[in-house]
Design a protein around this motif. Structure first.
Motif, PDB file in Angstrom:
ATOM      1  N   THR A 143       0.824  -1.202   0.000  1.00  0.00           N
ATOM      2  CA  THR A 143       0.000   0.000   0.000  1.00  0.00           C
ATOM      3  C   THR A 143       0.863   1.259   0.000  1.00  0.00           C
ATOM      4  O   THR A 143       2.068   1.221   0.268  1.00  0.00           O
ATOM      5  CB  THR A 143      -0.933   0.042   1.229  1.00  0.00           C
ATOM      6  OG1 THR A 143      -0.138   0.330   2.400  1.00  0.00           O
ATOM      7  CG2 THR A 143      -1.656  -1.275   1.426  1.00  0.00           C
ATOM      8  N   LYS A 145       0.813   3.474   2.174  1.00  0.00           N
ATOM      9  CA  LYS A 145       1.296   3.712   3.542  1.00  0.00           C
ATOM     10  C   LYS A 145       2.664   3.077   3.756  1.00  0.00           C
ATOM     11  O   LYS A 145       3.486   3.579   4.535  1.00  0.00           O
ATOM     12  CB  LYS A 145       0.280   3.179   4.556  1.00  0.00           C
ATOM     13  CG  LYS A 145      -1.034   3.945   4.604  1.00  0.00           C
ATOM     14  CD  LYS A 145      -1.983   3.375   5.623  1.00  0.00           C
ATOM     15  CE  LYS A 145      -3.266   4.209   5.714  1.00  0.00           C
ATOM     16  NZ  LYS A 145      -4.000   4.249   4.430  1.00  0.00           N
ATOM     17  N   THR A 195      -1.489   9.851   2.392  1.00  0.00           N
ATOM     18  CA  THR A 195      -1.936   8.626   1.712  1.00  0.00           C
ATOM     19  C   THR A 195      -3.465   8.580   1.788  1.00  0.00           C
ATOM     20  O   THR A 195      -4.035   7.881   2.622  1.00  0.00           O
ATOM     21  CB  THR A 195      -1.318   7.373   2.367  1.00  0.00           C
ATOM     22  OG1 THR A 195      -1.594   7.396   3.783  1.00  0.00           O
ATOM     23  CG2 THR A 195       0.179   7.339   2.154  1.00  0.00           C
ATOM     24  N   ASP A 197      -5.613   7.160   0.040  1.00  0.00           N
ATOM     25  CA  ASP A 197      -6.127   5.809  -0.107  1.00  0.00           C
ATOM     26  C   ASP A 197      -4.922   4.881  -0.269  1.00  0.00           C
ATOM     27  O   ASP A 197      -3.776   5.323  -0.289  1.00  0.00           O
ATOM     28  CB  ASP A 197      -7.102   5.676  -1.281  1.00  0.00           C
ATOM     29  CG  ASP A 197      -6.486   6.122  -2.609  1.00  0.00           C
ATOM     30  OD1 ASP A 197      -5.438   5.571  -2.992  1.00  0.00           O
ATOM     31  OD2 ASP A 197      -7.059   7.023  -3.261  1.00  0.00           O
ATOM     32  N   ASP A 198      -5.170   3.583  -0.402  1.00  0.00           N
ATOM     33  CA  ASP A 198      -4.082   2.603  -0.406  1.00  0.00           C
ATOM     34  C   ASP A 198      -3.221   2.619  -1.659  1.00  0.00           C
ATOM     35  O   ASP A 198      -2.163   1.980  -1.698  1.00  0.00           O
ATOM     36  CB  ASP A 198      -4.642   1.191  -0.205  1.00  0.00           C
ATOM     37  CG  ASP A 198      -5.031   0.927   1.244  1.00  0.00           C
ATOM     38  OD1 ASP A 198      -4.645   1.732   2.109  1.00  0.00           O
ATOM     39  OD2 ASP A 198      -5.705  -0.093   1.499  1.00  0.00           O
TER      40      ASP A 198
END
Length: 589
Positions: A143, A145, A195, A197-198
């Protein structure tokens, strides 16, 4: 890091198409025999012009050997070009360089990212979307993140991970306030990396940075799952995002990689995943490495520094031997850094005495002659944008000028100087070059003693630790440098910007602090006009030479032996003329 050449940009679509079409890259290059009986060499410098022995054949073991150890296999804690190159097998950065010969290898293409960055706010905000379907070796999804966390650990925890450049720390909003993920327990981390979204990551910079796509090509953007991070010990259990994963790792001895079964070629147009296994043998005598390359017991020298002098002579004096070599520039400079924090080199006249004293022809000879590099007179090599021909300390025949050196000694109030010079113990050519410098300096009254340190710890424990160099009276530091990416900024920033100085892992070895240089670097990277940037890079080069903080020795050239059993061999400017390690295979059974 290591050198690159002229900026080349293509569309992501065209670059991927070029990679996929082997015929575009391998014209005129032979293929390796499928057996092991003396496969025919493709010819001298063949890998600088095309991909030699192009093949999609799977199987076998590709063996790397190295005379010492890397600084680290951790993608977030390394700063050698060969590790930037090698780490892409198991760590995918947001962007990387196209596997292609010579200058074409400088073409930037998306890797973990689906496309190049989208900039806004005048180049202060950069947004990237990740490819769909990305997975780690254990099958868990990668991801945005994880990319954010990788940048945080590699740039903001310098007391734990001291290697690698600190660009993100310098250029992210509030980067000077963030203490890194090991000290800052806020789960949100650095607020200027978002971030939403992923699959989306947004970088908010404190100033315009027009070459940011190059910055995210560093392995520092390769994803790291926070739950699996163990700080400096992460190197023992690296989680792969690439086509290979670690089967075993013995510190200082060996690393073995095998295919990552959860790597999906649909998410990766760059990698082929050819060998069954990749073995890295460490602390192998350099002459043994040269022999192993020729016998087929090794596929490539991991460090990519070229063959030994004794091997060089036998190769270039043999038609067959020369046909298996590649001799190329890599945007690198071999130089001596003059430490401005070690007396009397805090005085510019004392530094100028060294500039005039050194017989550069003797240094070039010690390194292996013209085949290993042309005599240098500027900080920027000729194959880096911004280079302008100049010679501020010209001497007759490049052999030094004793009279002018003594004039400068007198100007700085000295008749003799006692100092130390450092070099990497496992780089014989560097030791030999330092020895030649010592001989030159002695003629003018500068007495330098050689201090040798291993390359794997050269920056973390010795030459890259300002307090150590000051305590040990190391006034002259041997160095080889190339661009982090193919522009004057990518070459100059980490060796001349005062903000690049760090207490360990330092690469501004002169500890040079100059407000004008810092301002011109900042002005250059904010300018959207390439010509303006190049003019500023030339100005910075002149300032550095006027201040005599660097003694340019040679514009480095490497002489590599190309194993006839290796497939997909290509010498790339992106990694200092080294072979591109991404898709090396073997016909050796």
């Amino acid at each position: 890091m290591e050198g690159k050449q002229t900026i080349m940009r293509r569309s992501a679509l065209a670059a991927v198409a070029a990679i996929g079409s082997a015929s575009l890259l391998v014209a005129g290059c032979s293929k390796a025999d499928d057996n092991n009986n003396n496969p025919k060499a493709a010819g001298a410098n063949a890998a600088t012009k095309g991909v030699v022995n192009a093949s999609d054949k799977k199987g076998g073991t590709v063996t790397y050997e190295m005379s010492d150890v890397p600084d680290s296999f951790d993608p977030g804690n390394t700063y050698y070009a060969y590790m930037y190159n090698f780490s892409r097998l198991y760590a995918r950065p947001l962007m990387t360089f196209q596997p292609a010969p010579g200058e074409k290898g400088n073409t930037l293409v998306p890797d973990l990212a689906a496309s190049k960055g989208v900039s806004s706010d005048g180049g202060k905000t950069w947004t990237y979307k990740l490819r769909a379907g990305l997975k780690y070796q254990d099958g868990t999804p990668i991801t945005s993140k994880d990319v954010k966390y990788a940048v945080e650990r590699s740039n903001f925890a310098r007391d734990v991970l001291s290697l690698g450049p600190n660009y993100f720390q310098q250029y992210m909003q509030d980067g000077d306030k963030y203490k890194g993920p090991y000290k800052d327990k806020d789960p949100k981390g650095l607020s200027s990396i978002e971030t939403p979204d992923d699959t989306t990551i947004v970088f908010h910079l404190n100033r315009s940075f027009q070459e940011f796509d190059y910055l995210v090509a560093a392995p520092q953007t390769a994803p790291v799952p926070q739950a699996k991070d163990t700080g400096v010990d992460y190197v023992k259990h690296i989680v792969s995002s690439g086509s290979y994963q670690f089967q075993s790792y013995e510190d200082g001895k060996q690393a073995v990689l095998v295919r990552n079964k959860n790597w999906d070629p649909k998410t990766d147009p760059l990698r082929k995943q050819l060998p069954d296994k990749i073995v890295v043998n460490l602390k192998v005598n350099q002459e043994t490495i040269d022999k192993d390359l020729q016998s087929g017991d090794a596929t490539v020298d991991l460090a990519g520094a070229g063959v030994q002098a004794s091997t060089q002579a036998s190769l270039i004096n043999s038609a067959d031997g020369k046909a298996s070599t590649d001799n190329t520039y890599g945007g690198r400079l071999v130089y001596a850094a003059l430490n401005t924090k070690v007396k009397p080199f805090d005085n510019v006249a004392c530094r100028k005495a060294v500039e005039y004293a050194i017989d550069k022809v003797s240094v070039q000879t010690a390194e292996g002659g013209p085949i290993r590099g042309d005599i240098a007179s500027t900080v920027l090599p000729p194959d880096i944008t911004g280079y302008q021909k100049a010679d501020a300390y010209a001497t007759p025949g490049n052999k030094g000028d004793v009279a002018k050196a003594k004039e400068q000694l007198k100007a700085c109030g000295q008749t003799t100087i006692n100092t130390n010079i450092s070099a990497r113990s496992d780089r014989q050519s560097e030791v030999d070059a330092a020895t030649a410098i010592i001989s030159s300096l002695k003629k003018v009254g500068i007495n330098a003693s050689l201090k040798q340190y291993p390359q794997g710890k050269y920056f973390t424990d010795y030459a890259g630790v300002p307090k150590f160099t000051e305590q040990q009276n190391i006034g002259i530091i041997m160095m080889q440098w190339g661009a982090d990416w193919p522009s004057g900024y990518g070459f100059l920033q980490q060796i001349l910007n005062s903000k690049a100085i760090s207490q360990s892992g330092n690469t501004n070895l002169s500890q040079f602090q100059n407000n004008d240089v810092d301002a011109k670097l900042a002005q250059a990277i904010a300018s959207p006009d390439v010509a303006t940037r190049n003019g500023l890079y030339a100005d910075i080069d002149k300032i550095a030479m006027d201040q005599a903080v660097i003694v340019p020795l040679t514009y480095f050239k490497v002489l590599l032996y190309r194993s006839p059993w290796a497939t997909n061999v290509v010498s790339t400017a992106a990694f200092s003329g080294q072979y591109d390690y991404l898709n090396l295979g073997t016909t050796k059974k």
